[in-house]
Design a protein around this motif. Structure first.
Motif, PDB file in Angstrom:
ATOM      1  N   VAL A   1       0.853  -1.174   0.000  1.00 35.40           N
ATOM      2  CA  VAL A   1       0.000   0.000   0.000  1.00 35.40           C
ATOM      3  C   VAL A   1       0.891   1.227   0.000  1.00 35.40           C
ATOM      4  N   ARG A   2       0.536   2.197  -0.812  1.00 40.94           N
ATOM      5  CA  ARG A   2       1.233   3.476  -0.862  1.00 40.94           C
ATOM      6  C   ARG A   2       0.296   4.564  -0.365  1.00 40.94           C
ATOM      7  N   ALA A   3       0.873   5.584   0.278  1.00 41.99           N
ATOM      8  CA  ALA A   3       0.077   6.711   0.763  1.00 41.99           C
ATOM      9  C   ALA A   3       0.664   8.005   0.244  1.00 41.99           C
ATOM     10  N   SER A   4      -0.217   8.899  -0.147  1.00 43.99           N
ATOM     11  CA  SER A   4       0.176  10.229  -0.583  1.00 43.99           C
ATOM     12  C   SER A   4      -0.493  11.221   0.361  1.00 43.99           C
ATOM     13  N   VAL A   5       0.313  12.079   1.006  1.00 44.96           N
ATOM     14  CA  VAL A   5      -0.230  12.987   2.012  1.00 44.96           C
ATOM     15  C   VAL A   5       0.381  14.378   1.874  1.00 44.96           C
ATOM     16  N   ARG A   6      -0.384  15.381   2.280  1.00 42.02           N
ATOM     17  CA  ARG A   6       0.097  16.752   2.379  1.00 42.02           C
ATOM     18  C   ARG A   6      -0.636  17.420   3.530  1.00 42.02           C
ATOM     19  N   ASP A   7       0.115  18.112   4.405  1.00 39.66           N
ATOM     20  CA  ASP A   7      -0.477  18.838   5.525  1.00 39.66           C
ATOM     21  C   ASP A   7      -1.541  17.987   6.214  1.00 39.66           C
ATOM     22  N   THR A   8      -1.136  16.801   6.590  1.00 40.17           N
ATOM     23  CA  THR A   8      -2.065  15.816   7.119  1.00 40.17           C
ATOM     24  C   THR A   8      -1.586  15.272   8.453  1.00 40.17           C
ATOM     25  N   ALA A   9      -2.514  14.948   9.319  1.00 43.05           N
ATOM     26  CA  ALA A   9      -2.217  14.222  10.554  1.00 43.05           C
ATOM     27  C   ALA A   9      -2.971  12.905  10.479  1.00 43.05           C
ATOM     28  N   PHE A  10      -2.226  11.815  10.440  1.00 44.75           N
ATOM     29  CA  PHE A  10      -2.860  10.504  10.376  1.00 44.75           C
ATOM     30  C   PHE A  10      -2.011   9.506  11.132  1.00 44.75           C
ATOM     31  N   ASN A  32      -3.308   0.486  -3.584  1.00 44.91           N
ATOM     32  CA  ASN A  32      -2.865  -0.879  -3.370  1.00 44.91           C
ATOM     33  C   ASN A  32      -1.995  -1.273  -4.561  1.00 44.91           C
ATOM     34  N   THR A  33      -0.753  -1.637  -4.308  1.00 49.28           N
ATOM     35  CA  THR A  33       0.169  -1.966  -5.393  1.00 49.28           C
ATOM     36  C   THR A  33      -0.148  -3.305  -6.049  1.00 49.28           C
ATOM     37  N   PHE A  34      -0.984  -4.130  -5.413  1.00 50.66           N
ATOM     38  CA  PHE A  34      -1.302  -5.440  -5.986  1.00 50.66           C
ATOM     39  C   PHE A  34      -2.354  -5.358  -7.086  1.00 50.66           C
ATOM     40  N   ASP A  35      -3.431  -4.608  -6.838  1.00 48.45           N
ATOM     41  CA  ASP A  35      -4.502  -4.553  -7.838  1.00 48.45           C
ATOM     42  C   ASP A  35      -4.835  -3.124  -8.265  1.00 48.45           C
ATOM     43  N   GLY A  53      -7.171  -6.737   0.705  1.00 47.98           N
ATOM     44  CA  GLY A  53      -7.218  -5.359   0.240  1.00 47.98           C
ATOM     45  C   GLY A  53      -7.920  -4.432   1.205  1.00 47.98           C
ATOM     46  N   PHE A  54      -8.505  -3.367   0.645  1.00 47.07           N
ATOM     47  CA  PHE A  54      -9.150  -2.339   1.445  1.00 47.07           C
ATOM     48  C   PHE A  54     -10.503  -2.800   1.961  1.00 47.07           C
ATOM     49  N   GLY A  55     -10.795  -2.437   3.210  1.00 43.56           N
ATOM     50  CA  GLY A  55     -12.133  -2.605   3.746  1.00 43.56           C
ATOM     51  C   GLY A  55     -12.953  -1.390   3.369  1.00 43.56           C
ATOM     52  N   GLN A  56     -14.077  -1.213   4.024  1.00 44.82           N
ATOM     53  CA  GLN A  56     -14.933  -0.050   3.783  1.00 44.82           C
ATOM     54  C   GLN A  56     -14.480   1.110   4.669  1.00 44.82           C
ATOM     55  N   PRO A  57     -14.390   2.322   4.127  1.00 46.64           N
ATOM     56  CA  PRO A  57     -14.077   3.480   4.975  1.00 46.64           C
ATOM     57  C   PRO A  57     -15.135   3.619   6.068  1.00 46.64           C
ATOM     58  N   ALA A  58     -14.701   4.092   7.229  1.00 51.47           N
ATOM     59  CA  ALA A  58     -15.607   4.263   8.369  1.00 51.47           C
ATOM     60  C   ALA A  58     -15.318   5.604   9.037  1.00 51.47           C
ATOM     61  N   LYS A  59     -16.306   6.102   9.760  1.00 43.51           N
ATOM     62  CA  LYS A  59     -16.140   7.345  10.510  1.00 43.51           C
ATOM     63  C   LYS A  59     -15.379   7.054  11.795  1.00 43.51           C
ATOM     64  N   LEU A  60     -14.483   7.958  12.156  1.00 44.06           N
ATOM     65  CA  LEU A  60     -13.742   7.853  13.405  1.00 44.06           C
ATOM     66  C   LEU A  60     -14.553   8.444  14.552  1.00 44.06           C
ATOM     67  N   ASP A  61     -14.379   7.861  15.713  1.00 46.55           N
ATOM     68  CA  ASP A  61     -14.818   8.487  16.948  1.00 46.55           C
ATOM     69  C   ASP A  61     -13.526   8.962  17.604  1.00 46.55           C
TER      70      ASP A  61
END
Length: 141
Positions: A1-10, A32-35, A53-61
């Motif tokens: 998995v690759r991530a692209s970020v700018r001015d981000t807190a994660f 995802n570099t595989f598919d 692979g990826f699951g479903q995005p979810a809201k954070l608490d």
């Protein structure tokens, strides 16, 4: 998995064979570099990434999901097996549960990360489990 970020807190956490990306501020583009699947997460979202692979995005608490960034673990009706799995990340030895009936006990609480052994002691006390402590080994029975 690759991530692209700018001015981000994660944050990225790895537990039980899955990574979880949690975005506090900004946007994170994941691929995802595989598919070649792609997902964009925005502030307040998270996603699990596993062998399929990826699951479903979810809201954070934020008060619960990002508490570990402030040195806390927060659980709401979480099975004790998952609580112990999380505590194992912060304990320098082994935490073993030999009582399968305890695994499904629901745990709700707000705990300090810097004292994982105290959390295990507390959980043993409230579940009436027998706790055996050895150097670098804690066993719940």
């Amino acid at each position: 998995v690759r991530a692209s970020v700018r001015d981000t807190a994660f944050a990225v956490r790895y537990l039980n064979g899955e990574a979880q990306v949690q975005v506090q501020r900004g946007d994170v583009d994941l691929s995802n570099t595989f598919d070649d699947a792609r997902v964009r997460l925005s502030a307040g979202e998270s996603i699990r990434i596993g062998p399929k692979g990826f699951g479903q995005p979810a809201k954070l608490d934020p008060s619960k999901d990002m508490a570990w960034v402030q040195g806390r673990l927060v659980f709401e009706n979480c099975p004790l097996s998952e609580v112990l799995a999380e505590l194992r990340r912060y304990y320098p030895g082994w935490i073993v549960n030999n009582n399968e009936q305890l695994a499904s006990v629901a745990v709700t609480g707000n705990y300090r990360l810097d004292q994982p052994l105290d959390v295990v002691r507390s959980l043993a006390h409230i579940t009436s489990a027998k706790l055996s402590e050895y150097p670098a080994l804690v066993i719940l029975n």
